[in-house]
Design an enzyme around this catalytic site. Structure first.
Site, PDB file in Angstrom:
ATOM      1  N   ALA A   1       5.704  -1.716   6.330  1.00  0.00           N
ATOM      2  CA  ALA A   1       5.662  -1.526   7.787  1.00  0.00           C
ATOM      3  C   ALA A   1       5.491  -0.047   8.138  1.00  0.00           C
ATOM      4  CB  ALA A   1       6.934  -2.080   8.412  1.00  0.00           C
ATOM      5  N   CYS A   2       6.025   0.849   7.297  1.00  0.00           N
ATOM      6  CA  CYS A   2       5.939   2.289   7.577  1.00  0.00           C
ATOM      7  C   CYS A   2       4.546   2.845   7.295  1.00  0.00           C
ATOM      8  CB  CYS A   2       6.981   3.031   6.743  1.00  0.00           C
ATOM      9  SG  CYS A   2       6.753   2.805   4.969  1.00  0.00           S
ATOM     10  N   GLY A   3       3.654   2.026   6.727  1.00  0.00           N
ATOM     11  CA  GLY A   3       2.284   2.465   6.457  1.00  0.00           C
ATOM     12  C   GLY A   3       2.057   2.849   5.007  1.00  0.00           C
TER      13      GLY A   3
END
Ligand SMILES: Cc1cc2nc3c(=O)[nH]c(=O)nc-3n(C[C@H](O)[C@H](O)[C@H](O)COP(=O)(O)O)c2cc1C
Length: 191
Positions: free
Chosen positions: A158-160
């Site tokens: 989710a943080c990339g």
């Protein structure tokens, strides 16, 4: 003839972005006929509501040591005794650190310390957090005490970032809990 009770699973849900997937996990456990008692940490409740887990498990969700103590009960000890398997999914880095060091400042920590049931962790966190020497040392401590692991999987987080840190698929967690249950049953029938 003694009535067979369904397997009792204590499901700890902690404050990870993956916590929403605990809804599917809880539902999958109930569909297997397991009795599911969910524990939600304070930060877990920022990601998924007690109401969601309660509706899916058909039981109240445990969120605080103090709510239950007001009724004269020590529900965390009841949960610890009842559990055939304790599973923490998702398990944050902070939760693993607390568990490794025996910290019992919340209902999940107290159950982890008081229970002798097989313990399954499904970690979910940023790749660097997972790879950090502190987290890996905590994983080793918990493994030495017999904890079982599902994941984390690799992929886009989710943080990339891309790497290990994704919570394992629900089906894999269900399968691991099923294996842990077999172990509990074998222990209960052996002399
Ligand atoms: C948006 C957001 C997402 C987060 N996701 C994670 C995560 O996936 N894994 C993790 O270890 N911590 C994550 N954290 C940090 C934890 O929520 C934080 O360490 C918290 O203290 C964990 O508490 P708990 O283990 O009691 O639930 C996240 C924080 C925020 C604000």
């Amino acid at each position: 003839m003694a009535e067979r009770r369904p397997p009792c699973i204590v499901l700890g849900v902690t404050g990870s972005i993956a916590a929403f997937r605990a809804a599917d996990l809880a539902s999958g456990m109930v569909q297997k006929g397991w009795e599911v008692h969910a524990i939600l940490t304070g930060d877990g409740a920022r990601f998924i509501t007690p109401l969601t887990l309660s509706a899916l498990t058909h039981r109240p969700v445990h969120t605080s040591l103090w709510e239950e103590a007001e009724g004269g009960r020590m529900g965390h000890l009841d949960l610890a005794r009842m559990a055939d398997v304790v599973v923490v999914a998702p398990a944050t880095a902070d939760c693993l650190a607390r568990a490794a060091h025996g910290m019992a400042g919340d209902v999940l920590g107290a159950v982890l310390l008081a229970s002798r049931a097989p313990l399954v962790f499904a970690p979910a966190m940023n790749t660097q957090m997972w790879r950090h020497a502190a987290t890996q040392a905590n994983v080793r401590i918990l493994t030495q005490r017999g904890a079982r692991w599902v994941g984390p999987g690799e992929g886009r987080l989710a943080c990339g970032e891309v790497g290990p840190g994704r919570m394992a698929p629900v089906a894999e967690i269900l399968a691991e809990v099923g294996k842990a249950l077999t172990k509990t049953k074998a222990k209960k029938v052996s002399p």
